[in-house]
Design an enzyme around this catalytic site. Structure first.
Site, mmCIF file in Angstrom:
data_model
loop_
_atom_site.group_PDB
_atom_site.id
_atom_site.type_symbol
_atom_site.label_atom_id
_atom_site.label_comp_id
_atom_site.label_asym_id
_atom_site.label_seq_id
_atom_site.Cartn_x
_atom_site.Cartn_y
_atom_site.Cartn_z
ATOM 1 N N GLY A 181 30.166 -103.724 -27.961
ATOM 2 C CA GLY A 181 30.285 -105.342 -27.628
ATOM 3 C C GLY A 181 28.251 -105.986 -27.588
ATOM 4 O O GLY A 181 28.465 -107.215 -26.645
ATOM 5 N N CYS A 182 27.323 -104.656 -27.994
ATOM 6 C CA CYS A 182 25.839 -105.532 -27.473
ATOM 7 C C CYS A 182 25.881 -105.097 -29.468
ATOM 8 O O CYS A 182 25.930 -104.098 -30.518
ATOM 9 C CB CYS A 182 25.626 -103.678 -27.208
ATOM 10 S SG CYS A 182 25.777 -103.538 -25.312
#
Length: 139
Positions: free
Chosen positions: A50-51
């Protein structure tokens, strides 16, 4: 050190920084000082999903306290990691779920200046810390 004590220190530190440029520069400095992980720790399992940037996080439990170490390939993200490590590393497992790091980051003027992509990454890092604490408590 408790999360609340670490948060109070961070609040005090950021209270002297008058604008976003000063906060940004300070966050980058924190990232530069953040210890690197060993190459062997940068695995698919340690990647924070998710980064936008590459982020690796390793957590361990020591006598009911979470020990957090992390690294990123982006300077600003490394600084955000350094803040999260200061908040959560060494904290009692049961305190991690209840502390509102987002509110602290809003209060010190960090969250509002992040892009949507960075905010999502920060949320992913926070969730990973909470998830690892929950798993340790359940074990």
């Amino acid at each position: 050190m408790s999360i609340e004590t670490a948060a109070a220190e961070i609040r005090e530190e950021f209270s002297w920084l008058e604008d976003w440029e000063a906060r940004y520069a300070h966050i980058i400095d924190l990232g530069k000082a953040n210890p690197a992980l060993a190459d062997s720790e940068k695995t698919a399992q340690s990647v924070v999903r998710g980064c936008a940037s590459q982020v690796w996080m390793v957590t361990d439990v020591d006598d009911g306290h979470l020990v957090v170490r992390a690294e990123s390939d982006a300077m600003i993200v490394s600084g955000l990691i350094a803040l999260l490590v200061r908040l959560y590393s060494g904290a009692p497992l049961q305190d991690i779920e209840t502390f509102d790091a987002k509110a602290l980051l809003d209060e010190i003027g960090v969250s509002g200046a992040l892009t949507a992509q960075r905010s999502n990454g920060l949320a992913s890092m926070l969730e990973r810390i909470r998830q690892d604490a929950r798993q340790a408590l359940a074990a």
